[in-house]
Design a protein around this motif. Sequence first.
Motif, PDB file in Angstrom:
ATOM      1  N   ALA A 198       0.826  -1.205   0.000  1.00  0.00           N
ATOM      2  CA  ALA A 198       0.000   0.000   0.000  1.00  0.00           C
ATOM      3  C   ALA A 198       0.861   1.255   0.000  1.00  0.00           C
ATOM      4  CB  ALA A 198      -0.924  -0.007   1.216  1.00  0.00           C
ATOM      5  N   VAL A 199       1.941   1.271   0.770  1.00  0.00           N
ATOM      6  CA  VAL A 199       2.820   2.438   0.818  1.00  0.00           C
ATOM      7  C   VAL A 199       3.512   2.632  -0.532  1.00  0.00           C
ATOM      8  CG1 VAL A 199       4.905   3.411   1.872  1.00  0.00           C
ATOM      9  CG2 VAL A 199       3.167   2.318   3.307  1.00  0.00           C
ATOM     10  N   GLU A 200       3.965   1.547  -1.145  1.00  0.00           N
ATOM     11  CA  GLU A 200       4.586   1.661  -2.465  1.00  0.00           C
ATOM     12  C   GLU A 200       3.614   2.226  -3.486  1.00  0.00           C
ATOM     13  OE1 GLU A 200       7.685  -2.126  -1.899  1.00  0.00           O
ATOM     14  OE2 GLU A 200       5.911  -2.315  -3.195  1.00  0.00           O
ATOM     15  N   SER A 201       2.359   1.780  -3.428  1.00  0.00           N
ATOM     16  CA  SER A 201       1.355   2.299  -4.358  1.00  0.00           C
ATOM     17  C   SER A 201       1.039   3.756  -4.072  1.00  0.00           C
ATOM     18  CB  SER A 201       0.088   1.455  -4.280  1.00  0.00           C
ATOM     19  OG  SER A 201      -0.873   1.916  -5.201  1.00  0.00           O
ATOM     20  N   LEU A 202       0.944   4.129  -2.804  1.00  0.00           N
ATOM     21  CA  LEU A 202       0.707   5.531  -2.455  1.00  0.00           C
ATOM     22  C   LEU A 202       1.815   6.419  -3.001  1.00  0.00           C
ATOM     23  CD1 LEU A 202      -0.548   5.255   1.235  1.00  0.00           C
ATOM     24  CD2 LEU A 202      -1.793   6.335  -0.641  1.00  0.00           C
ATOM     25  N   ALA A 203       3.059   5.967  -2.852  1.00  0.00           N
ATOM     26  CA  ALA A 203       4.179   6.772  -3.323  1.00  0.00           C
ATOM     27  C   ALA A 203       4.136   6.929  -4.843  1.00  0.00           C
ATOM     28  CB  ALA A 203       5.495   6.121  -2.891  1.00  0.00           C
ATOM     29  N   GLU A 204       4.030   5.804  -5.550  1.00  0.00           N
ATOM     30  CA  GLU A 204       4.061   5.857  -7.009  1.00  0.00           C
ATOM     31  C   GLU A 204       2.870   6.621  -7.577  1.00  0.00           C
ATOM     32  OE1 GLU A 204       4.363   2.868 -10.897  1.00  0.00           O
ATOM     33  OE2 GLU A 204       4.247   2.030  -8.869  1.00  0.00           O
ATOM     34  N   ARG A 208       1.018   7.237   8.223  1.00  0.00           N
ATOM     35  CA  ARG A 208       2.100   8.199   8.037  1.00  0.00           C
ATOM     36  C   ARG A 208       2.371   8.429   6.547  1.00  0.00           C
ATOM     37  NH1 ARG A 208       6.911   5.873   9.950  1.00  0.00           N
ATOM     38  NH2 ARG A 208       7.876   7.952   9.899  1.00  0.00           N
ATOM     39  N   ALA A 209       2.309   7.362   5.765  1.00  0.00           N
ATOM     40  CA  ALA A 209       2.505   7.497   4.325  1.00  0.00           C
ATOM     41  C   ALA A 209       1.378   8.306   3.685  1.00  0.00           C
ATOM     42  CB  ALA A 209       2.598   6.118   3.669  1.00  0.00           C
TER      43      ALA A 209
END
Length: 325
Positions: free
Chosen positions: A135-141, A278-279
């Motif tokens: 989920a954090v990787e998807s939020l970032a990208e 936090r992300a």
Amino acid sequence: MSTAAGLMLGYAADLLLADPRRGHPVAGFGRAASALERHTWRDERRAGIAHVAVLVGGAALVGLTAERVRRPVPHTLLTALATWSVLGGTSLDREGAAIDAWLAAGDLPRARRQLTHLVGRDTSRLDESEVVRAAVESLAENTSDAVTAPLVWGAVAGMPGLLGYRAANTLDAMVGHRSARYERFGWAAARLDDLVNLPGSRLTAALAVLLGADRRGAWRAWRRDASGHPSPNAGPVEASFAGALGITLGGTNTYGERVEHRPVMGQGRPPQLNDLDRARSLARRVGAAAVLVAAVSARRGPRRRGPRPTTAAAASAQPAPRRAR
């Protein structure tokens, strides 16, 4: 001024309204692209290039037609409408919030199913930490793809930039992935998406460094780890988010029968449940900063030059010399 105001209004509309469940312009574009693909698909790169040229060029032409409106208020409203239609930050944040809620309630199976709205990997066997990581990787990208990058193109090229970018990004999601059907036909869509996302991904990574809790860690992770990612644009944003949050991202992902082993980004601990919130907070700060950068850039863009004044007119326009005190 009308472009800057339209970008700000469109961003505010996304915050308030998010994406409509029915009748979204991007969904309509996707249906049109699928219909055209039935006629243009060939197992060759030339067919894919033509497919992308027609669809991205058509979207940019629609934007160019709207851009010809010269009156400030209609131009502002049209820019706001185009901006709202291409942004996806609020819907992205809501998906992250839903995953967070299911995990907090202890319902890992529901969190896994919710995660499929954001990622293409197999989520059926992920533990809690792996769900948070994905989920954090998807939020970032997607903060880069769905927020920063379209705002950058809106600032640079107005409505043609907004609509053309979203068309290119949507086509990459539809045909730009590696598979037997799209290995050659989707080549142009994937390469174009890499190109148009270069400025947005670097701005996203830079803002994550500036706005994250650990600036030095984010900068070090970006410089050290980004190049190991298979995507030239996802690497910088995921690495900077990992460093900013003090966690590690990357690892093994399963896509059907294909398994990818991606290098670890960041030097912190594995992701935990509270890191998802936090992300999300960092992604919102990055989006807010991105629209300010875009609005200022649009406001300070190149101005049209009028005819050069004659010598006499230029002389008369010069200020009078200051008198000595």
